[in-house]
Design a protein around this motif. Sequence first.
Motif, PDB file in Angstrom:
ATOM      1  N   ARG A  38       0.836  -1.238   0.106  1.00 24.85           N
ATOM      2  CA  ARG A  38      -0.039   0.067  -0.163  1.00 24.85           C
ATOM      3  C   ARG A  38       0.735   1.170   0.039  1.00 24.85           C
ATOM      4  O   ARG A  38       1.843   1.120   0.465  1.00 24.85           O
ATOM      5  CB  ARG A  38      -0.857   0.122   1.298  1.00 24.85           C
ATOM      6  CG  ARG A  38      -0.208   0.208   2.550  1.00 24.85           C
ATOM      7  CD  ARG A  38      -1.353  -0.098   3.553  1.00 24.85           C
ATOM      8  NE  ARG A  38      -0.693   0.174   4.897  1.00 24.85           N
ATOM      9  CZ  ARG A  38      -1.446  -0.074   6.141  1.00 24.85           C
ATOM     10  NH1 ARG A  38      -2.716  -0.300   6.096  1.00 24.85           N
ATOM     11  NH2 ARG A  38      -0.969  -0.098   7.137  1.00 24.85           N
ATOM     12  N   VAL A  92      -3.668   3.553  -1.293  1.00 19.52           N
ATOM     13  CA  VAL A  92      -4.016   2.885  -2.711  1.00 19.52           C
ATOM     14  C   VAL A  92      -3.088   1.552  -2.416  1.00 19.52           C
ATOM     15  O   VAL A  92      -1.884   1.325  -1.999  1.00 19.52           O
ATOM     16  CB  VAL A  92      -3.238   3.563  -3.773  1.00 19.52           C
ATOM     17  CG1 VAL A  92      -3.411   2.410  -5.314  1.00 19.52           C
ATOM     18  CG2 VAL A  92      -3.919   4.743  -4.333  1.00 19.52           C
ATOM     19  N   TYR A  94      -1.979  -2.238  -3.913  1.00 21.18           N
ATOM     20  CA  TYR A  94      -1.506  -2.944  -4.930  1.00 21.18           C
ATOM     21  C   TYR A  94      -1.198  -4.283  -4.703  1.00 21.18           C
ATOM     22  O   TYR A  94      -0.705  -4.593  -3.607  1.00 21.18           O
ATOM     23  CB  TYR A  94      -0.193  -2.299  -5.503  1.00 21.18           C
ATOM     24  CG  TYR A  94      -0.350  -0.796  -5.697  1.00 21.18           C
ATOM     25  CD1 TYR A  94      -0.096   0.182  -4.826  1.00 21.18           C
ATOM     26  CD2 TYR A  94      -0.446  -0.411  -6.992  1.00 21.18           C
ATOM     27  CE1 TYR A  94      -0.009   1.549  -5.253  1.00 21.18           C
ATOM     28  CE2 TYR A  94      -0.565   0.855  -7.405  1.00 21.18           C
ATOM     29  CZ  TYR A  94      -0.351   1.972  -6.403  1.00 21.18           C
ATOM     30  OH  TYR A  94      -0.270   3.341  -6.980  1.00 21.18           O
ATOM     31  N   GLY A 113      -3.706  -1.091  -8.786  1.00 25.59           N
ATOM     32  CA  GLY A 113      -3.855  -0.284  -7.705  1.00 25.59           C
ATOM     33  C   GLY A 113      -5.438  -0.101  -7.566  1.00 25.59           C
ATOM     34  O   GLY A 113      -6.228  -0.098  -8.146  1.00 25.59           O
ATOM     35  N   THR A 114      -5.900  -0.252  -6.190  1.00 23.40           N
ATOM     36  CA  THR A 114      -7.150   0.100  -5.881  1.00 23.40           C
ATOM     37  C   THR A 114      -7.191   1.022  -4.577  1.00 23.40           C
ATOM     38  O   THR A 114      -6.486   0.694  -3.470  1.00 23.40           O
ATOM     39  CB  THR A 114      -8.150  -1.210  -5.621  1.00 23.40           C
ATOM     40  OG1 THR A 114      -9.608  -0.867  -5.185  1.00 23.40           O
ATOM     41  CG2 THR A 114      -7.419  -1.765  -4.485  1.00 23.40           C
ATOM     42  N   GLN A 115      -8.265   2.039  -4.494  1.00 27.73           N
ATOM     43  CA  GLN A 115      -8.216   3.120  -3.497  1.00 27.73           C
ATOM     44  C   GLN A 115      -8.821   2.337  -2.191  1.00 27.73           C
ATOM     45  O   GLN A 115     -10.100   1.919  -2.526  1.00 27.73           O
ATOM     46  CB  GLN A 115      -8.654   4.225  -3.909  1.00 27.73           C
ATOM     47  CG  GLN A 115      -8.875   5.289  -2.727  1.00 27.73           C
ATOM     48  CD  GLN A 115      -7.641   6.068  -2.335  1.00 27.73           C
ATOM     49  OE1 GLN A 115      -6.614   6.265  -3.018  1.00 27.73           O
ATOM     50  NE2 GLN A 115      -7.340   6.025  -1.222  1.00 27.73           N
TER      51      GLN A 115
END
Length: 120
Positions: A38, A92, A94, A113-115
């Motif tokens: 992250r 974020v 990963y 990546g995802t928030q």
Amino acid sequence: QVQLVESGGGLVQPGGSLRLSCALSGSIFRVSAMGWYRQAPGKPRDLVAIIISGASTDYADSVKGRFTISVDNAKNTMYLQMNGLKPEDTAVYYCNAKYQSVAGTVRDYWGQGTQVTISS
């Protein structure tokens, strides 16, 4: 080569839960380790959890007891179950796969990546 596609991020209140998913495709048999990292704004990308050879796991001290990494080999998917979320978990996230070549060199592959945002 390996491709990774993440899903599952979002906005959650403190104390809530989220599950991140990372679908892998390609030469998965050459992946020696997989993990979640992250990155918060202005900070380096840090390891959150890792699973080695599909069995051994390790976690950052800040998430031990709250996060669980797992792999479903039938679905070629890695998960990160996050419970007891705190505002400081905002980042974020990963997913990562370490691809080992025939020559023994290791290359990192990353998801997009995802928030994850923890806020009331």
